[in-house]
Design a protein around this motif. Structure first.
Motif, short mmCIF file in Angstrom:
data_model
loop_
_atom_site.label_atom_id
_atom_site.label_comp_id
_atom_site.label_asym_id
_atom_site.label_seq_id
_atom_site.Cartn_x
_atom_site.Cartn_y
_atom_site.Cartn_z
N GLU A 5 0.97 -1.06 0.10
CA GLU A 5 0.65 0.03 0.04
C GLU A 5 1.03 0.88 0.35
O GLU A 5 1.94 1.49 0.98
N HIS A 7 2.11 4.75 -0.35
CA HIS A 7 1.00 6.47 0.19
C HIS A 7 2.58 8.08 -0.54
O HIS A 7 3.09 7.23 0.90
N HIS A 8 2.16 8.39 -1.69
CA HIS A 8 3.42 9.47 -1.89
C HIS A 8 3.25 10.60 -0.62
O HIS A 8 1.37 11.01 -1.30
N TRP A 37 0.19 13.13 9.97
CA TRP A 37 -1.25 12.74 8.82
C TRP A 37 -2.02 11.76 9.57
O TRP A 37 -1.51 10.68 10.69
N LYS A 39 -5.37 9.10 9.32
CA LYS A 39 -6.35 7.83 7.52
C LYS A 39 -7.32 8.94 7.44
O LYS A 39 -8.07 9.35 8.36
N LYS A 44 -7.81 5.65 1.10
CA LYS A 44 -7.79 4.31 1.47
C LYS A 44 -6.48 5.54 2.09
O LYS A 44 -5.37 4.95 2.51
N GLY A 45 -5.74 6.62 1.90
CA GLY A 45 -4.80 7.63 1.97
C GLY A 45 -4.89 8.17 2.83
O GLY A 45 -5.70 8.31 4.27
N ARG A 47 -4.43 12.09 5.07
CA ARG A 47 -4.40 13.52 4.80
C ARG A 47 -3.56 14.26 6.03
O ARG A 47 -3.43 14.05 7.04
N ARG A 363 7.53 8.84 0.40
CA ARG A 363 6.83 7.45 0.72
C ARG A 363 6.83 6.74 2.12
O ARG A 363 7.78 6.49 2.07
#
Lengths: 369, 191
Positions: A5, A7-8, A37, A39, A44-45, A47, A363
């Protein structure tokens, strides 16, 4: 196997990262700030939620205590802060820690008890910090001898008293970081029986004396692994206090050096580093070997798509090659640059089933084992 | 008087008891056995005998197993000369099979790392000693980063020897990967 999974988060190096125990919050060290950050519910990213400002030089370490949720950060500005959630609209209250070091702080980790933490530094010192109630202040005690160079990494033994440290002098060492008053007397183990502060329980030289990048205790605490700049991973099994170790197993990999490693079980290690991938090692006292990479196991399907003739000619015109040929501006690995930190993805289970990595490419990747 | 002391030139590290200049750095490096130049000479004699006998592979193994980490600059230069000589004796087609056999032997990965060290040292040297007259030459200053020690095109055999080292390097990297190159740089036991 589930694909990783990815996340950049941003286009900047992540020096260190840490997840909260509920996996909801992620703290990453970005330049001189620590970003929080969270969830997001829809996708599924993750923020961007908040940032912790206070350090005025590059932040080198960040760690979230699993139970209390307190965040400790350290930086090249020679300071460390403990950030406590205040409860009101998610604000964080920083407390300065008196590290008393005259060089950059390089790494920080909470002890399993969460009452103290260790900060490695370029001043050939490890500051073991604990809270002093009467002064309402985090104070530190120094582990100095026999460190001869910058401390690159620290790792706690499950008993919360022993501390392993890797250093640029090519040694991995095991110390006692026993703080009178706050720690209970530890059970005697193969590392030592009586453990006053700054007892050196083990000192292991890397075969080529290359920098030690990371150290880790096995889940039981009865073995120590470290990775060094000669691309090797060494595992030490102590026999008894003051005795030479029962076995020292070293694996020289054909890959670029590893910067971070962890134990997924008593017989398996994961390591990641300059080769941009996560690799598995398996073995025991009789020998260890590299068994493969997580990258290859997860597979990277679904990348190729059908190309129209128009696209093919356009691509040949713009890039000088056909669209069908492999895109050589990207690495074949998930991470596009060095992996800086490899950590266990917190879960309620005892066994390690997922790990996370963060690297120079900005990432954060969650890998399922 | 204190007024004429130039404060900028004082070596403050020498005054600091905790400073790195004030402790014995040898404890930080792997222990190596000191070897005299005469011993290295005897060893190179033995290796040359093996080469003349046609056993280049055995000679190479012997040279790598007995790398004189503890020798002085002269001894190391001598051994480098022998190793490059042996490498030059082996034909292109035989390189890969020999390397594979070395790699699969006990301690093979270590031997390959040692070979890699000699390849880099040899390439850094500019004109590897190809005959025994090198003994009379002043040894090159050690370390492959010193541009001053290089002599491109100076020796008539220089380019030839370099291409030998490069093809060895190519075949070795194919087998042991970049890890071995990193170990050349990080290992304190230099050749």
């Amino acid at each position: 196997m589930a694909p990783p999974e990815v996340h950049h988060l941003f286009h900047a190096p992540i020096a260190d990262h840490s997840f909260s125990s509920d996996r909801e919050t992620l703290a990453v060290a970005r330049e001189n700030i620590v970003e929080i950050w969270s969830k997001s519910n829809d996708a599924k990213g993750f923020r961007h939620l908040d940032e912790l400002r206070g350090h005025d030089k590059t932040v080198t370490g960040v760690d979230i205590a699993p139970r209390s949720g307190r965040i400790v950060t350290c930086s090249q500005d020679r300071n460390a802060y403990v950030w406590e959630p205040t409860g009101e609209n998610g604000a964080w209250k920083p407390t300065l820690v008196l590290l008393r070091i005259n060089r950059a702080a390089t790494c920080v980790r909470w002890s399993p008890s969460e009452t103290k933490f260790a900060v490695g530094s370029g001043a050939r010192t490890i500051a073991v910090c604990y809270f002093e109630e009467e002064n309402d202040w985090w104070v530190s005690k120094h582990l100095k001898k026999p460190l001869r160079s910058t401390v690159t990494s620290v790792a706690w033994h499950p008993n919360g008293v022993l501390l392993a440290a890797g250093s640029t002098d090519g040694h991995a060492r095991v110390f006692s970081a026993f703080i009178k008053g706050s720690d209970a007397r530890p059970e005697p183990s193969a590392w030592g029986e009586r453990l006053p502060f700054n007892t050196v329980c083990g000192e292991y030289l890397n075969p080529t004396a290359g920098w030690v990048h990371d150290v880790a205790f096995s889940p039981s605490g009865n073995a120590l692994a470290f990775c060094a700049h000669d691309s090797s991973v060494t595992v030490v099994y102590p026999s008894a206090p003051e005795q030479p170790p029962r076995a020292v197993v070293s694996v020289a990999a054909h890959l670029l050096p590893f910067t971070s490693l962890l134990w997924s079980s008593e017989t398996e290690l994961l390591a990641a580093g300059y080769d941009c991938g996560v690799y598995r090692f398996a073995g025991d006292e009789s020998g260890w070997r590299l068994t493969g990479g997580l990258e290859a196991e997860a597979g990277r399907g679904g990348e190729r798509k059908e190309e129209s003739a128009l696209n093919m000619f356009r691509s040949m015109d713009l890039k000088g090659r056909g669209a069908g040929s492999a895109d050589d501006t990207k690495l074949s690995t998930v991470h596009q640059n060095t992996i800086n930190s490899l950590r266990v993805f917190p879960s309620s289970q005892e066994a390690v089933s997922q790990v996370t990595t963060a690297g120079v490419d900005g990432r954060v990747v969650v890998w399922t084992l | 008087m204190a007024t004429n002391i130039n404060w900028r030139t004082i070596n403050i590290d020498a005054l600091d008891p905790d400073s790195s200049t004030n402790f014995d750095l040898t404890t930080l490096t792997p222990a190596v056995q000191p070897i005299s130049t005469a011993e290295v000479q005897t060893l190179s004699g033995q290796i040359r005998t093996l080469v003349r006998g046609g056993n280049a592979e055995g000679a190479l193994m012997g040279a790598l197993e007995n790398a004189p980490y503890g020798a002085d600059d002269q001894g190391k230069a001598l051994h480098l000369g022998v190793v490059t000589e042996v490498l030059g004796q082996i034909r292109q087609a035989e390189m890969t099979p020999i390397l594979q056999r070395i790699y699969q032997s006990d301690n093979g990965s270590e031997l390959c790392d040692t070979l890699m060290k000699y390849l880099y040292k040899g390439m850094g040297q500019g004109h590897p000693a190809t005959n025994s007259t090198s003994r009379n030459m002043t040894p090159q200053s050690t370390g492959f980063t010193q541009a001053g020690g290089r002599n491109f095109g100076g020796g008539e055999g220089g380019g030839q020897a370099m291409s030998v080292l490069l093809s060895w390097h190519e075949k070795l990297v194919e087998m042991v990967g970049p890890g071995s190159i990193v170990r050349v740089m990080s290992d304190r036991r230099t050749v």
